[in-house]
Design a protein around this motif. Structure first.
Motif, PDB file in Angstrom:
ATOM      1  N   VAL A   1       0.835  -1.198   0.000  1.00 53.52           N
ATOM      2  CA  VAL A   1       0.000   0.000   0.000  1.00 53.52           C
ATOM      3  C   VAL A   1       0.870   1.250   0.000  1.00 53.52           C
ATOM      4  CG1 VAL A   1      -1.549   1.373   1.455  1.00 53.52           C
ATOM      5  CG2 VAL A   1      -2.047  -1.026   1.032  1.00 53.52           C
ATOM      6  N   VAL A   2       1.894   1.259   0.844  1.00 51.80           N
ATOM      7  CA  VAL A   2       2.797   2.411   0.910  1.00 51.80           C
ATOM      8  C   VAL A   2       3.465   2.644  -0.437  1.00 51.80           C
ATOM      9  CG1 VAL A   2       4.945   3.264   1.916  1.00 51.80           C
ATOM     10  CG2 VAL A   2       3.226   2.198   3.382  1.00 51.80           C
ATOM     11  N   ASN A   3       3.995   1.589  -1.028  1.00 54.23           N
ATOM     12  CA  ASN A   3       4.670   1.731  -2.327  1.00 54.23           C
ATOM     13  C   ASN A   3       3.715   2.231  -3.403  1.00 54.23           C
ATOM     14  OD1 ASN A   3       7.088   0.822  -1.262  1.00 54.23           O
ATOM     15  ND2 ASN A   3       6.712  -1.321  -1.804  1.00 54.23           N
ATOM     16  N   ALA A   4       2.475   1.730  -3.392  1.00 51.59           N
ATOM     17  CA  ALA A   4       1.495   2.140  -4.403  1.00 51.59           C
ATOM     18  C   ALA A   4       1.148   3.624  -4.263  1.00 51.59           C
ATOM     19  CB  ALA A   4       0.236   1.287  -4.284  1.00 51.59           C
ATOM     20  N   VAL A   5       0.971   4.094  -3.050  1.00 55.22           N
ATOM     21  CA  VAL A   5       0.633   5.502  -2.827  1.00 55.22           C
ATOM     22  C   VAL A   5       1.794   6.400  -3.247  1.00 55.22           C
ATOM     23  CG1 VAL A   5       0.129   7.244  -1.070  1.00 55.22           C
ATOM     24  CG2 VAL A   5      -1.031   5.028  -0.998  1.00 55.22           C
ATOM     25  N   LEU A   6       3.009   6.033  -2.888  1.00 53.25           N
ATOM     26  CA  LEU A   6       4.173   6.850  -3.235  1.00 53.25           C
ATOM     27  C   LEU A   6       4.396   6.876  -4.747  1.00 53.25           C
ATOM     28  CD1 LEU A   6       6.679   5.832  -0.392  1.00 53.25           C
ATOM     29  CD2 LEU A   6       5.176   7.831  -0.506  1.00 53.25           C
ATOM     30  N   LEU A   7       4.197   5.728  -5.404  1.00 52.29           N
ATOM     31  CA  LEU A   7       4.324   5.695  -6.865  1.00 52.29           C
ATOM     32  C   LEU A   7       3.247   6.556  -7.519  1.00 52.29           C
ATOM     33  CD1 LEU A   7       5.101   1.912  -7.538  1.00 52.29           C
ATOM     34  CD2 LEU A   7       6.563   3.861  -8.154  1.00 52.29           C
ATOM     35  N   ALA A   8       2.035   6.505  -6.997  1.00 52.98           N
ATOM     36  CA  ALA A   8       0.949   7.307  -7.563  1.00 52.98           C
ATOM     37  C   ALA A   8       1.242   8.792  -7.420  1.00 52.98           C
ATOM     38  CB  ALA A   8      -0.367   6.952  -6.877  1.00 52.98           C
ATOM     39  N   ALA A   9       1.746   9.188  -6.283  1.00 51.52           N
ATOM     40  CA  ALA A   9       2.079  10.597  -6.071  1.00 51.52           C
ATOM     41  C   ALA A   9       3.200  11.031  -6.998  1.00 51.52           C
ATOM     42  CB  ALA A   9       2.469  10.823  -4.609  1.00 51.52           C
ATOM     43  N   ASP A  10       4.212  10.186  -7.172  1.00 54.14           N
ATOM     44  CA  ASP A  10       5.322  10.503  -8.085  1.00 54.14           C
ATOM     45  C   ASP A  10       4.838  10.640  -9.525  1.00 54.14           C
ATOM     46  OD1 ASP A  10       7.338  10.729  -6.270  1.00 54.14           O
ATOM     47  OD2 ASP A  10       8.087   8.681  -6.515  1.00 54.14           O
ATOM     48  N   THR A  11       3.933   9.760  -9.916  1.00 55.07           N
ATOM     49  CA  THR A  11       3.402   9.816 -11.276  1.00 55.07           C
ATOM     50  C   THR A  11       2.640  11.109 -11.514  1.00 55.07           C
ATOM     51  OG1 THR A  11       3.242   7.405 -11.414  1.00 55.07           O
ATOM     52  CG2 THR A  11       1.857   8.670 -12.917  1.00 55.07           C
ATOM     53  N   LEU A  12       1.818  11.488 -10.572  1.00 54.55           N
ATOM     54  CA  LEU A  12       1.060  12.729 -10.713  1.00 54.55           C
ATOM     55  C   LEU A  12       1.990  13.944 -10.764  1.00 54.55           C
ATOM     56  CD1 LEU A  12      -1.866  12.008  -8.207  1.00 54.55           C
ATOM     57  CD2 LEU A  12      -2.036  12.153 -10.705  1.00 54.55           C
ATOM     58  N   ARG A  13       3.034  13.871  -9.962  1.00 51.93           N
ATOM     59  CA  ARG A  13       3.953  15.020  -9.885  1.00 51.93           C
ATOM     60  C   ARG A  13       4.828  15.138 -11.129  1.00 51.93           C
ATOM     61  NH1 ARG A  13       8.961  15.566  -7.470  1.00 51.93           N
ATOM     62  NH2 ARG A  13       8.874  13.391  -6.789  1.00 51.93           N
ATOM     63  N   LYS A  14       5.318  14.013 -11.639  1.00 55.61           N
ATOM     64  CA  LYS A  14       6.283  14.039 -12.744  1.00 55.61           C
ATOM     65  C   LYS A  14       5.635  14.015 -14.119  1.00 55.61           C
ATOM     66  CE  LYS A  14       9.842  11.656 -10.029  1.00 55.61           C
ATOM     67  NZ  LYS A  14      10.639  10.408  -9.879  1.00 55.61           N
ATOM     68  N   ASN A  15       4.494  13.345 -14.237  1.00 54.47           N
ATOM     69  CA  ASN A  15       3.905  13.128 -15.570  1.00 54.47           C
ATOM     70  C   ASN A  15       2.655  13.953 -15.846  1.00 54.47           C
ATOM     71  OD1 ASN A  15       5.903  11.216 -15.738  1.00 54.47           O
ATOM     72  ND2 ASN A  15       4.540   9.450 -15.572  1.00 54.47           N
ATOM     73  N   VAL A  16       2.001  14.423 -14.806  1.00 53.35           N
ATOM     74  CA  VAL A  16       0.715  15.108 -14.999  1.00 53.35           C
ATOM     75  C   VAL A  16       0.782  16.575 -14.569  1.00 53.35           C
ATOM     76  CG1 VAL A  16      -1.779  14.909 -14.585  1.00 53.35           C
ATOM     77  CG2 VAL A  16      -0.369  12.871 -14.543  1.00 53.35           C
ATOM     78  N   GLY A  17       1.868  16.965 -13.915  1.00 53.51           N
ATOM     79  CA  GLY A  17       2.011  18.355 -13.508  1.00 53.51           C
ATOM     80  C   GLY A  17       1.381  18.699 -12.184  1.00 53.51           C
TER      81      GLY A  17
END
Length: 328
Positions: free
Chosen positions: A277-293
């Motif tokens: 769960v922790v890894n999934a949340v951190l990956l999701a946040a990174d994706t939003l920050r790096k790929n979606v602005g």
């Protein structure tokens, strides 16, 4: 109906007895309560109300069964004995901040870098202040309440003895009202707390789930702070709502994220999937920050986006998402 059969009873008591009960460990702060947050100015105002014999509100206690003894939390060190499995204790479900404020001041303790032993009673102005005592005009509240009181009274100027005596008597005899509930399970007690705590910050779903799944080796609230919030803040993403995590876990385990489903999560289920769960949340946040602005959580129109993206990462075993998934 006998006293032991009553599920709700109101008990008149006094401040001195209540403080002694906390000192002995008879009254405890349950796991779902928040940390101690009162500042010294608010504490002095509380003592001012007591001295002026204003009401300070009732205190609500839960006479819990021994199976709930592991709900006790050491949010601060009050130097009281630990809870044992066979102890009979009452949990404070409303009044934690007031009881703790009174206790740490009367015991002269240092909490969160604040020295409550420096809260003094100004015998000339008859008001409470935070300063260095002089054992004459400015006397520590903990000394007025404590075993040194009569000795100090014999050494202060005669002009101050009346105020000292009144403060001493008030601290020892100030009347309070205790409302005790018993024969209630934890969800019912949490519901009671929500209803009576309208003036303070109400418990949310995450608080209750944390309480119901607490074990000595896993505290969901603390794990959320350590494993998710601290790492997101390091990346300047900001603090997310804990509901993101409980909804994600409910989706993973039950395929839905309604309130009823979230409450059905067990401590074993949460512990088993926590790392993923922790890894999934951190990956999701990174994706939003790096790929979606989405530079921080404030850019999100609603946090459910983060929950769903984390769910996709979880069910894909944390592999990179496809273009179709990203377009979705």
């Amino acid at each position: 109906m006998t006293t032991t059969d009553q599920k709700l009873r109101v008990m008149p008591d006094n401040l001195n007895n209540m403080i002694i009960a906390v000192q002995k460990g008879d009254y405890r702060i349950p796991q779902f309560q928040r940390e101690y947050v009162w500042q010294k100015s608010k504490v002095m105002s509380l003592f001012d109300s007591i001295y002026k014999e204003y009401p300070i509100g009732s205190f609500f206690l839960w006479k819990a069964g021994r199976e709930h003894n592991d709900l006790f939390r050491h949010s601060i060190d009050l130097k009281i004995p630990p809870v044992e499995k066979d102890d009979n204790v009452s949990f404070i479900i409303d009044g934690q901040q007031r009881i703790t404020s009174l206790y740490v001041t009367l015991q002269g303790m240092i909490i969160n870098n604040t020295d409550y032993s420096r809260i003094c009673f100004d015998l000339k102005e008859e008001k409470f202040t935070h300063r260095e005592p002089d054992s004459n005009r400015y006397v520590r509240v903990c000394d007025i309440w404590g075993p040194k009181a009569l000795k100090i009274m014999r050494t202060i100027d005669e002009q101050y003895t009346a105020a000292f005596d009144r403060c001493y008597e008030t601290l020892k005899t100030y009347p309070i009202s205790l409302v005790e509930v018993r024969d209630k399970d934890l969800p019912a007690v949490c519901s009671i707390f929500q209803r009576i705590n309208q003036s303070g910050k109400r418990l949310d779903r995450f608080d209750l789930i944390s309480a119901m799944t607490f074990t000595p080796d896993f505290d969901l609230r603390e794990k959320f702070k350590e494993d998710i919030i601290s790492k997101l803040e390091q990346k300047s993403f900001g603090g997310i709502s804990p509901s993101v995590v409980t909804q994600l876990m409910a989706l993973v385990k039950k395929g839905a994220c309604t309130e009823r489903v979230e409450y059905s999560l067990t401590s074993e289920e949460i512990k088993d999937m926590w790392t993923s769960v922790v890894n999934a949340v951190l990956l999701a946040a990174d994706t939003l920050r790096k790929n979606v602005g989405v530079q921080n959580v404030g850019y999100l129109p609603y946090e459910a986006i983060l929950t769903l993206l984390a769910y996709l990462y979880f069910i894909s075993n944390h592999r990179s998402l496809s273009n179709d998934q990203m377009d979705w």
